[in-house]
Design an enzyme around this catalytic site. Sequence first.
Site, short mmCIF file in Angstrom:
data_model
loop_
_atom_site.label_atom_id
_atom_site.label_comp_id
_atom_site.label_asym_id
_atom_site.label_seq_id
_atom_site.Cartn_x
_atom_site.Cartn_y
_atom_site.Cartn_z
N HIS A 1 -11.87 6.03 5.59
CA HIS A 1 -11.23 7.21 6.19
C HIS A 1 -12.18 8.41 6.19
CE1 HIS A 1 -7.17 5.42 4.81
NE2 HIS A 1 -7.16 5.40 6.13
N ARG B 1 1.14 -1.72 7.30
CA ARG B 1 1.57 -0.47 6.67
C ARG B 1 2.58 0.32 7.51
NH1 ARG B 1 -2.79 3.00 3.71
NH2 ARG B 1 -0.79 3.74 2.93
N ASP C 1 0.80 -1.23 0.00
CA ASP C 1 0.00 0.00 0.00
C ASP C 1 0.83 1.28 0.00
OD1 ASP C 1 -2.87 -0.74 0.06
OD2 ASP C 1 -2.28 -1.87 1.85
N GLU D 1 -0.25 9.46 1.42
CA GLU D 1 -1.00 10.37 2.30
C GLU D 1 -1.15 9.81 3.71
OE1 GLU D 1 -5.12 12.63 2.09
OE2 GLU D 1 -5.47 10.50 1.93
N ASP D 2 -1.25 8.48 3.82
CA ASP D 2 -1.57 7.90 5.12
C ASP D 2 -0.42 7.91 6.11
OD1 ASP D 2 -4.25 7.34 4.55
OD2 ASP D 2 -3.66 5.60 3.37
N ARG E 1 -8.88 2.95 11.64
CA ARG E 1 -7.43 3.17 11.52
C ARG E 1 -6.90 4.22 12.51
NH1 ARG E 1 -5.80 1.52 6.24
NH2 ARG E 1 -6.91 -0.45 5.89
N CYS F 1 -5.19 10.17 -1.55
CA CYS F 1 -4.28 9.17 -0.94
C CYS F 1 -2.90 9.12 -1.57
CB CYS F 1 -4.84 7.77 -1.08
SG CYS F 1 -6.57 7.61 -0.91
C1 CIR Z 1 -5.54 0.63 2.78
O1 CIR Z 1 -6.52 -0.07 3.03
O2 CIR Z 1 -4.83 1.09 3.64
C2 CIR Z 1 -5.23 0.89 1.33
N1 CIR Z 1 -5.56 -0.26 0.54
C3 CIR Z 1 -5.98 2.07 0.80
C4 CIR Z 1 -5.57 3.36 1.48
C5 CIR Z 1 -6.25 4.54 0.93
N2 CIR Z 1 -5.79 5.73 1.54
C6 CIR Z 1 -6.52 6.80 1.76
O3 CIR Z 1 -7.72 6.79 1.54
N3 CIR Z 1 -5.93 7.83 2.32
#
Ligand code: CIR
Length: 250
Positions: free
Chosen positions: A156, A81, A56, A61-62, A126, A243
């Site tokens: 999110h 992650r 991922d 962004e995360d 999360r 993201c």
């Molecule tokens: C996840 O589930 O963490 C990733 N497959 C998708 C993350 C998407 N990120 C976001 O919306 N900021």
Amino acid sequence: MTREISASIVNCELTHVVRSHIDLALARRQHADYERCLATLGCSIVRLDAGEDMPDSVFVEDTAVVFDEVAVIGRPGAASRRGETSAVESALATYRPLVHVDEPGTIDGGDVLVAGRRVFVGLSRRTNRSAFEQLTRFVRPFGYQVRAVPVRECLHLKSAVTCVGNDLILVNANWVDLAAFDGFDAVVVDPMEPWGANALRVGDAVVYPRAFPLTRQRLEDRGVVVHTIDADELAKAEGAVTCCSLIFRS
Ligand code: CIR
């Protein structure tokens, strides 16, 4: 700041999306178009290599929230992650002083919506209250007002609401309570397009998926300048347009 798509993206985390085949070459072409769109809007792209065995990691962004004054390095809610933050942290150290969210806090940047001096933190699967409290301590001294907002039925906060102008939000009101956003005007997504609330604001424009034409029309009717891109392949990995980048003044 963006990050290359790892070939291991087929093993990405999925919560509200059923796994389907991701065409890696197509995803990479769409991602390159996204970067070109950002460049057209005046961004300089800093692209990090894909993390080894980090499915991922394209969803950069995360991993962090970058304010003008400081970059907050997160602690992603999905254990798979957590390794993504170190490369981002090294890269951000050039631009900002760094602070870190620590255990027991977990936070994904996708849960943090910054609108001027107002910061909304989604409490989700999360992101937890400890992380919200740590973030508040980090940025309140700079004059930011931080508010926790429960998120339901989506991954999110920014799946449910994003900022598309000064005091203007784009929202799916089934997934987040609009009352939290007092003082904002709202464009509501078309009911046929529940995933359409994620738009990426860059300067006076927004980058937006071509997949949501009805909501796009609503944005344009409100005077928002919309640049559309194809983002379908990464949508299969539950990723949207915010993201895939960290946008900040260098
Ligand atoms: C996840 O589930 O963490 C990733 N497959 C998708 C993350 C998407 N990120 C976001 O919306 N900021």
